[in-house]
Design a protein around this motif. Structure first.
Motif, mmCIF file in Angstrom:
data_model
loop_
_atom_site.group_PDB
_atom_site.id
_atom_site.type_symbol
_atom_site.label_atom_id
_atom_site.label_comp_id
_atom_site.label_asym_id
_atom_site.label_seq_id
_atom_site.Cartn_x
_atom_site.Cartn_y
_atom_site.Cartn_z
ATOM 1 N N VAL A 27 -7.817 27.621 4.639
ATOM 2 C CA VAL A 27 -7.522 27.168 5.992
ATOM 3 C C VAL A 27 -6.457 28.106 6.557
ATOM 4 N N LYS A 28 -6.839 28.888 7.546
ATOM 5 C CA LYS A 28 -5.954 29.916 8.114
ATOM 6 C C LYS A 28 -4.824 29.262 8.904
ATOM 7 N N PRO A 29 -3.593 29.780 8.807
ATOM 8 C CA PRO A 29 -2.462 29.219 9.566
ATOM 9 C C PRO A 29 -2.512 29.653 11.024
ATOM 10 N N LEU A 30 -3.253 28.926 11.844
ATOM 11 C CA LEU A 30 -3.415 29.253 13.252
ATOM 12 C C LEU A 30 -2.109 29.003 13.998
ATOM 13 N N ALA A 31 -1.681 29.965 14.802
ATOM 14 C CA ALA A 31 -0.408 29.867 15.517
ATOM 15 C C ALA A 31 -0.359 28.633 16.415
ATOM 16 N N GLY A 32 0.764 27.917 16.370
ATOM 17 C CA GLY A 32 0.982 26.782 17.258
ATOM 18 C C GLY A 32 0.067 25.605 17.021
ATOM 19 N N SER A 33 -0.436 25.469 15.810
ATOM 20 C CA SER A 33 -1.452 24.448 15.547
ATOM 21 C C SER A 33 -0.981 23.358 14.601
ATOM 22 N N ILE A 34 -1.750 22.278 14.611
ATOM 23 C CA ILE A 34 -1.732 21.268 13.553
ATOM 24 C C ILE A 34 -3.106 21.318 12.904
ATOM 25 N N THR A 35 -3.156 21.370 11.592
ATOM 26 C CA THR A 35 -4.420 21.227 10.878
ATOM 27 C C THR A 35 -4.627 19.740 10.594
ATOM 28 N N VAL A 36 -5.794 19.233 10.963
ATOM 29 C CA VAL A 36 -6.105 17.805 10.807
ATOM 30 C C VAL A 36 -7.278 17.655 9.853
ATOM 31 N N ASN A 37 -7.172 16.707 8.924
ATOM 32 C CA ASN A 37 -8.333 16.394 8.096
ATOM 33 C C ASN A 37 -8.617 14.893 8.096
ATOM 34 N N ILE A 38 -9.895 14.578 8.137
ATOM 35 C CA ILE A 38 -10.342 13.192 8.029
ATOM 36 C C ILE A 38 -10.073 12.708 6.607
ATOM 37 N N ALA A 39 -9.657 11.448 6.470
ATOM 38 C CA ALA A 39 -9.344 10.892 5.162
ATOM 39 C C ALA A 39 -10.236 9.680 4.859
ATOM 40 N N ASP A 40 -10.065 9.111 3.672
ATOM 41 C CA ASP A 40 -11.010 8.134 3.130
ATOM 42 C C ASP A 40 -11.187 6.883 3.993
ATOM 43 N N THR A 41 -10.095 6.357 4.550
ATOM 44 C CA THR A 41 -10.201 5.103 5.284
ATOM 45 C C THR A 41 -11.036 5.272 6.543
ATOM 46 N N LEU A 42 -10.829 6.349 7.278
ATOM 47 C CA LEU A 42 -11.639 6.578 8.474
ATOM 48 C C LEU A 42 -13.079 6.869 8.097
#
Length: 395
Positions: free
Chosen positions: A258-273
């Protein structure tokens, strides 16, 4: 590692300025970037949901940018985390989380007695360089907990509190609306209403540190900082991490950075959703490996936010989604134990956390991780059942 190398995360050298790796020919995941500045434009939500749909269904990872929190404020959070982790162990130990009873708010580190006892039973090299400090929501539910924090937290209290609330308002609530639009729900606030900030839930802000290791130490840990896993809650937010190491598992069983995109938040879906969406929104398998050679000397400091539904919400697929119906997912999940006898989020979280810190899970991780450095594979023989909900295990 020499402390003079750990200059990033200070007022003079913000963590966001840490040099990115220059290693070439690395495999990166192709992730969609959701520009939240478009959210309130006419048709903006619908456009963003269209962009997001394939990413949350097939990959489960995506970026968010222009989310209304300045880089200066984000840098400040990294600096707070570094200041805490730089404290002597004796000053962190009194704030240890209640791991034995499934607790996770507060401090986690391998020097704590609970983990040293586990090491005697199942020695491990993975995870020994990890430290965590979790801060729950700033609501009456946690007033007692918030009366007892280490000095770096206390002196930055107002900034941390406002940061946590702004993350919820500026980022989380908007993403929850987009998820409802993706599922074509009549009520676009369906998930928002089940993730109310002022109601009881187990959301938390996390400061995290992976201490830099030597080549010998990395070899003993088979090159892993953490092995393949999914997260527990609804979504996880990772503020831009310049030290490359996070990987997501692709459909073909290979790992992509997962590339460190400038000014970003990396979001991942998790088990409960994943469960609440009838498995349409994909909980992502991911791991963290040791950094590339040109970043190996740096400690990896993290600022994350873990989102979970309100405690009273039932772990059960949303009803009346045309998308779930057309995909045949209602038929697929209807006979699963958590659908026929749903439990609350509070029970699910408590039991899952208790299992995570158990000796049983420690032994399982060691078994699952043997030789697992190149490819990812589902381990059906190691699938676990927590509170009636089957949970996959990955190497």
């Amino acid at each position: 590692m020499a402390t003079t190398e750990q200059i990033y995360g200070t007022a003079e050298h913000s963590y966001s300025t840490l040099p990115e790796t220059q290693v070439l020919n690395l495999a990166y995941a192709d992730l969609v970037n959701i520009d939240l500045s478009k959210f309130d434009e006419p048709g903006g939500k619908e456009e963003l949901a269209r962009q997001l749909k394939d990413g949350v269904h097939s990959v489960g990872f995506f970026y968010v940018t222009n989310f209304g929190i300045s880089q200066e404020r984000v840098d400040k959070q990294f600096a707070i985390g570094k200041e805490f982790f730089d404290l002597p162990f004796e000053e962190k130990e009194p704030f240890a989380a209640d791991h034995a009873n499934g607790g996770y708010n507060g401090y986690t580190g391998r020097e704590l007695k609970h983990f040293k006892e586990q090491d005697k039973v199942t020695p491990t090299y993975r995870g020994k360089n990890i430290e965590v400090y979790n801060i729950p929501k700033f609501t009456p539910q946690f007033d007692d907990f918030h009366s007892h924090h280490p000095s770096p937290i206390v002196k930055n209290w107002d900034e941390i509190k406002q940061f946590g609330k702004d993350v919820h308002t500026n980022v989380i609530e908007k993403l929850l609306v987009l998820f409802a639009i993706v599922l074509e729900l009549k009520d676009e606030n369906y998930f928002v209403s089940r993730h109310q900030y002022d109601e009881k839930s187990e959301d938390h802000l996390r400061y995290m540190k992976y201490k830099a290791r030597s080549e010998e130490e990395n070899a003993k840990a088979t090159g892993l900082y953490t092995q393949g896993h999914t997260d527990l809650g609804s979504v996880t937010l990772l503020f831009r991490q310049p030290v490359l190491g996070l990987q997501v598992l692709a459909h073909d069983g290979t790992w992509h950075f997962v590339k460190p995109l400038a000014g970003s938040i990396t979001v991942n879906i998790a088990d409960t959703l994943d469960l609440l969406s009838g498995t349409y929104l994909k909980s992502s398998v991911h791991r963290v490996i040791a950094p590339q050679v040109d970043q190996a000397k740096f400690d990896r400091i993290g600022v994350l936010y873990f989102v979970r539904p309100n405690n009273h919400v039932l772990v059960k697929a949303v009803e009346d989604s045309p998308v779930l119906a057309s995909e045949g997912l209602y038929e697929k999940v209807k006979d699963l134990p958590h659908e026929t006898k749903p439990i609350t989020i509070e029970t699910w979280v408590k039991e899952r956390q208790r299992h995570i810190f158990s000796q049983q899970e420690r032994d399982r991780q060691e078994s699952a991780g043997q030789g697992a450095t190149a490819q990812g594979a589902e381990r059906k023989d190691l699938e676990i059942n927590v509170a009636g909900i089957p949970t996959k295990v990955w190497t």
